[in-house]
Design a protein around this motif. Structure first.
Motif, PDB file in Angstrom:
ATOM      1  N   LEU A  22       0.819  -1.216   0.000  1.00  0.00           N
ATOM      2  CA  LEU A  22       0.000   0.000   0.000  1.00  0.00           C
ATOM      3  C   LEU A  22       0.855   1.270   0.000  1.00  0.00           C
ATOM      4  O   LEU A  22       0.415   2.312  -0.477  1.00  0.00           O
ATOM      5  CB  LEU A  22      -0.951   0.003   1.198  1.00  0.00           C
ATOM      6  N   ASP A  23       2.072   1.167   0.528  1.00  0.00           N
ATOM      7  CA  ASP A  23       2.962   2.331   0.584  1.00  0.00           C
ATOM      8  C   ASP A  23       3.792   2.524  -0.679  1.00  0.00           C
ATOM      9  O   ASP A  23       4.519   3.499  -0.801  1.00  0.00           O
ATOM     10  CB  ASP A  23       3.916   2.221   1.784  1.00  0.00           C
ATOM     11  N   ARG A  24       3.705   1.592  -1.618  1.00  0.00           N
ATOM     12  CA  ARG A  24       4.499   1.706  -2.847  1.00  0.00           C
ATOM     13  C   ARG A  24       4.100   2.949  -3.634  1.00  0.00           C
ATOM     14  O   ARG A  24       2.930   3.304  -3.712  1.00  0.00           O
ATOM     15  CB  ARG A  24       4.259   0.492  -3.757  1.00  0.00           C
ATOM     16  N   ASN A  25       5.103   3.550  -4.253  1.00  0.00           N
ATOM     17  CA  ASN A  25       4.868   4.674  -5.137  1.00  0.00           C
ATOM     18  C   ASN A  25       4.699   4.111  -6.549  1.00  0.00           C
ATOM     19  O   ASN A  25       5.643   3.551  -7.103  1.00  0.00           O
ATOM     20  CB  ASN A  25       6.061   5.633  -5.081  1.00  0.00           C
ATOM     21  N   PRO A  26       3.511   4.232  -7.152  1.00  0.00           N
ATOM     22  CA  PRO A  26       3.272   3.612  -8.455  1.00  0.00           C
ATOM     23  C   PRO A  26       4.231   4.095  -9.555  1.00  0.00           C
ATOM     24  O   PRO A  26       4.632   3.313 -10.410  1.00  0.00           O
ATOM     25  CB  PRO A  26       1.830   3.977  -8.795  1.00  0.00           C
TER      26      PRO A  26
END
Length: 171
Positions: free
Chosen positions: A99-103
């Protein structure tokens, strides 16, 4: 009376209200990917992962974790000092990281996988190599057509900006 109105107004519109932006939840595909990684690397099928299983499972999910980071996770979640992390805790740790990943960063990592020769562009040769690695036999004409479809600057290759547009459907 005005202070009561103000208090009510803050409560209704403050961060704890339904109006506040809600954090995205894991998709079914993401939950399934986490479960598959856990099941695959729980090699002794005890419902827990040890240090090595945890490290490999997280790397398989695309997280470049270092030894110290895995040790920290183990200390935090290994409540009975057995050297194990439960499936539920694994889901929490990995779910939060997903959920914390930067797309945008994730797309650029994918670009780098294609751009093995580090030219800043994806060529037909790069596409051919990736197709072969994936076990696909795609004719050069088809690879050229893929590039032509998204090659905005008509240089015969896909640059980072064009790739980002493709991957974010901003085309």
């Amino acid at each position: 009376m005005s202070s009561l109105y103000t208090r009510h107004d803050r409560g209704a519109l403050g961060p704890s209200s339904a109006v506040a932006k809600k954090r995205r939840e894991l998709t079914e595909d993401e939950r399934q990917e986490i479960k598959e990684a856990f099941d695959l690397f729980d090699t002794d099928k005890d419902g827990c992962l040890d240090y090595h299983e945890l490290k490999v499972a997280m790397r398989a999910l695309g997280f470049d974790v270092k030894k110290a980071e895995v040790q920290k996770i183990m200390r935090e979640y290994d409540r009975d000092n057995a050297g194990l992390i439960s499936e539920q805790d694994f889901n929490a740790v990995v779910g939060d990281r997903i959920l914390d990943r930067n797309p945008i960063e994730e797309v650029m990592k994918a670009f780098k996988l294609f751009d093995e020769d580090q030219t800043g562009k994806i060529s037909i040769g790069n596409l051919r190599r990736v197709a072969r690695e994936l076990g696909e036999d795609i004719p050069d004409e088809e690879l050229k057509a893929m590039i032509e479809e998204f090659d905005q600057d008509n240089d015969g290759e896909i640059n980072e900006e064009e790739f980002l547009a493709i991957m974010t459907a901003d085309f």
